[in-house]
Design a protein around this motif. Structure first.
Motif: not given
Length: 500
Positions: A468-478
């Motif tokens: 879930i943390a990786l998904i949120l980091i990906a959303l932030i980067v996107i």
């Protein structure tokens, strides 16, 4: 469960229940429209008045005032550009420009339909997919809470800055720093209080909202007595923009999912759902540059999301005993007052309780449909008042709203201080909304980050090992990657400096 839900809709349709429903929805709309009188305050006040009622009647009143208070800030956001709460701040970005174009009535009517759709979407999720959303919420730890708060501040800063996103991010960081004022929640020492005991309890959100949104508008009108663009004079019709709603059907569906999903995460709430929906809608729109100038999709999507988040926030309340928003936290307390113990055993102790709450949300959605459109005709009359009458009323409500929070004069001083500070910031091109969002999410970001680091003995491993943390980091980067204009400006400026 759907069969039980349908039967509860019929069983709740008694004259007494519907009468309480209409009255409570009216109270909720009034609280939502007036600056400073938030949904949390409305639910809290009504909860104390329902102590002598039976559980069904009391819960009907509380749910109705909750739905009405979350919907109603769209009125003041559209008509005045001053959201009654943080959940309505996203709607003000495009709603107020629409009102200045003479489409205020249409914008309110369209937001009402979107809010009804969002509420129905939330109740369907409550009935159908609550086990799935609860399992997702159970997997959220302090690391994810910090990333959610960071994501909320970043997207808000990106959306609201008039020229450079970095100005919005700076404003968001200011909000995060303001949230650090007061007694530190983990170790209990005071931070940034400068020996002032009034600051020990931290900065209240209501004075910040009122000072940040109301006072700068008042200052601008006082500075330019003949500034007609600040006062809307043409209302237009009160019919919804059905064509825009139909064209935005996929966006409405997306916003409904976002609202439910974000609302189900404990502690996040309707304001982040609205901002996330607005951000996604702008990115997927054919003309993203039109957002902020009066794009009706900038009203439809956040209004759908923040009302859908009501059903989402109730899911962890009923199944885990964990509130998804501040208003849901008050709802949890009201259930305990009436002898209802939310948690995993609730479906066994009260098999029809969750379908009953969903049925109450259904009736509440119909109530805001009728009362929202009827009261819109009254709300728009505010726009006919001259600025010499309207601005003192807004100032009076801002003062009363700040003082009513604990009957504390210090809140009035803070409201005025923030109003002056935000006015100066806006004159320099820095937006106010990221400051408010940073303040709202600052405590969660602060505590969650340190708890996450303490649990991992100072290691950053959970940030890149938890899915879930990786998904949120990906959303932030996107989200940050969409700010290509900013990147190009920085690079071009660096090239010019190097050439010189």
């Amino acid at each position: 469960m759907f069969q039980s839900f349908l039967s509860q809709i019929i069983e709740l349709a008694t004259p007494l229940n519907l009468g309480v429903l209409v009255g409570s929805t009216f109270i909720g709309i009034v609280f939502g429209v007036l600056p400073g009188l938030t949904a949390t305050l409305a639910v809290a006040l009504l909860s104390t008045l329902t102590f002598g009622l039976n559980v069904e009647l009391a819960l009907m009143a509380i749910i109705a005032v909750y739905v009405g208070a979350i919907y109603a800030p769209s009125h003041s956001s559209i008509l005045l550009g001053i959201p009654g709460s943080a959940a309505g701040a996203a709607t003000a970005i495009d709603g107020y420009p629409l009102a200045k174009k003479g489409l205020g009535g249409q914008a309110i009517a369209t937001s009402t339909i979107a809010s009804v759709i969002g509420t129905i979407f939330g109740l369907l999720a409550l009935v159908a997919v609550s086990p799935l959303l609860v399992s997702l919420a159970l997997n959220v730890t302090s690391v994810e809470f910090f990333l959610i708060a960071l994501f909320g501040v970043l997207i808000c800063g990106s959306l609201t800055s008039p020229d450079l996103p970095i100005k919005g991010w700076i404003a968001g960081v200011i909000g995060l720093l303001i949230a650090a004022i007061g007694i530190e929640p983990i170790l209990g020492y005071q931070r940034f209080t400068f020996g002032n005991p009034a600051l020990a309890g931290g900065i209240e959100i209501v004075p910040v909202i009122l000072g940040g949104f109301a006072l700068p508008q008042i200052f601008r009108v006082l500075r330019n007595e003949h500034l007609k663009e600040s006062v809307v004079t043409r209302i237009g019709n009160l019919m919804p923009n059905w064509r825009a709603l139909w064209q935005a059907k996929f966006g409405v569906l997306r916003s409904g999912f976002l609202g439910v999903g974000i609302g189900a995460i404990p502690g996040v709430g309707e304001d982040i759902a609205a901002w996330a929906s607005y951000d996604v809608a702008r990115k997927f729109d054919r003309d993203p540059d039109s957002f902020g100038t009066g794009n009706i999709n900038g009203v439809i999507n956040p209004e759908t999301a923040n009302n859908a988040a009501i059903g989402g926030s109730i899911i962890p309340v009923l199944t885990l005993g964990v509130p998804g928003s501040p208003a849901a936290a008050v709802l949890l307390g009201a259930l305990n007052i009436h002898g209802i113990r939310p948690g995993p055993m609730l479906p066994h102790e009260f098999p029809n309780f969750i379908p009953q709450v969903a049925a109450m949300l259904f009736w509440s959605s119909l109530s805001i449909l009728v009362l929202g459109l009827a009261m819109a005709r009254l709300s728009v009359q505010v726009l006919r008042l001259p600025s010499s009458v309207l601005m003192p009323i807004v100032a009076f409500l801002a003062v009363v709203g700040s003082y009513s929070l604990g009957l504390n004069m210090f809140n009035i001083y803070m409201m005025f201080l923030f109003g002056v500070g935000v006015y100066l910031m806006e004159e320099l091109g820095y937006p106010v909304t990221p400051v408010v969002i940073g303040l709202i999410l600052g405590s969660m970001a602060d505590v969650s980050l340190r708890r996450g680091l303490l649990a991992a003995n100072g290691s950053l491993e959970p940030f890149y090992t938890r899915p879930i943390a990786l998904i949120l980091i990906a959303l932030i980067v996107i989200s940050l990657s969409f700010q290509s204009k900013f990147i190009r400006k920085v690079l071009s400026g660096f090239a010019k400096d190097k050439a010189a």
